[in-house]
Design an enzyme around this catalytic site. Structure first.
Site, PDB file in Angstrom:
ATOM      1  CB  SER A  17       0.318   2.988  10.945  1.00 40.15           C
ATOM      2  OG  SER A  17       0.839   1.699  10.678  1.00 40.15           O
ATOM      3  CE1 TYR A  27       1.763   4.786   5.718  1.00 41.09           C
ATOM      4  CE2 TYR A  27       2.815   2.984   6.913  1.00 41.09           C
ATOM      5  CZ  TYR A  27       1.681   3.698   6.572  1.00 41.09           C
ATOM      6  OH  TYR A  27       0.462   3.323   7.102  1.00 41.09           O
TER       7      TYR A  27
END
Length: 292
Positions: free
Chosen positions: A144, A157
């Protein structure tokens, strides 16, 4: 028994029942051949298998909880039972949570490490030796743009995606002369269930950044992997975001991300039990995010 003559090469998509994983599985299915979909949700797996078949692939499904002990061994056994071997491994399973680390449940936060880091690493290390022996195939890891910076209010995360990027980069360099490709795809926000399930969709940051289409991301990821690329950042918006993250000083970037990912009604991280806007957030919050 010869792997090349007795077993068939398969694209194994972990987290293939929904979102980007399902989209990558469908794109990979266009080349024909077996596609193995791995996830916890039986019904979602069956729906994804139908899409893989419609795209031209031969679908296999395995209900597997990545939290369970010996998950990678179960997957390996499933492949052998179906006379397949893992030619391409797609690690797309993962999740995140939005909120201050001190206010989120510890167990759920540690689960991010279990799935996004430990399971991804275990599966990669389990199947790479076979790829090296055959001198073909590779691993496509879902990272990501969150992996380009620390992420206050989604701390674990962002850290997990930083690991995915670093781990993938290192393996790519180690194996680039061995006939095996390791690629990390690092999209920005994508129109999938992740934003709602993680709570990130309610944060200002994910309202400001445009959302990409999962199929577009999957096609870019697959093309990049097939081309042997180390890193794929799909879309102009994601590329620009990653570039800005790389040039802004950390002292500027961290408060900015923290504020854009925090809501006024969130529990205050100081432990007071009050809402952030009524506690440590007094003063600046109304100027940054009106309405909380």
């Amino acid at each position: 028994m010869s792997l090349g003559s007795e077993l068939r090469p398969a694209v194994v998509v972990v987290g293939g029942s929904r979102g980007i994983g399902k989209a990558i599985a469908t794109v990979a299915a266009r080349q024909g051949g077996p596609v193995v979909l791995v996830a916890r949700s039986h019904d979602s797996l069956l729906a994804a298998a139908t899409e893989v078949q419609e795209a031209g692939g031969e679908a296999f499904t395995l209900d597997l909880d990545l939290f369970s002990a010996g998950a990678s061994l179960r997957l390996e056994a499933f492949l052998q039972e179906n006379r397949l071997y893992c030619d391409v491994l797609v690690n797309s399973a993962g999740y995140g949570l939005r909120g201050a680390a001190t206010t989120l449940p510890i167990g759920e936060q540690l689960g991010i490490i279990d799935v996004n880091v430990r399971a991804l690493s275990e599966l990669t290390l389990r199947f790479l030796p076979g790829m090296l022996a055959r001198r073909r195939g590779g691993v496509l890891n879902l990272g990501s743009i969150a992996g380009f910076t620390p992420g206050p209010n989604m701390a674990l995360y962002y850290a997990s995606k930083s690991f995915v990027r670093s781990f993938s980069d290192a393996l790519h360099e180690e194996l680039r002369h061995a006939g095996v490709t390791v690629t990390c795809v690092a999209p920005g926000p994508v129109e999938t269930e992740f934003l709602d399930r993680s709570g990130a969709g309610r944060a200002m940051l994910f309202k400001v950044l445009p959302r990409a289409d999962a199929v577009d991301v999957a096609e870019s990821a697959w093309r990049g992997f097939k081309a042997g690329r180390r890193l794929v950042v799909p879309g102009v918006s994601a590329k620009l975001t990653a570039f800005v993250a790389s040039i802004l000083p950390t002292a500027v970037l961290l408060p900015l991300i923290g504020r854009l990912q925090r809501r006024g009604n969130d529990p205050c991280p100081c432990g007071s039990g009050a809402k952030y806007k009524n506690c440590c957030g007094k003063g600046w919050l109304s100027r940054i995010a009106p309405g909380g």
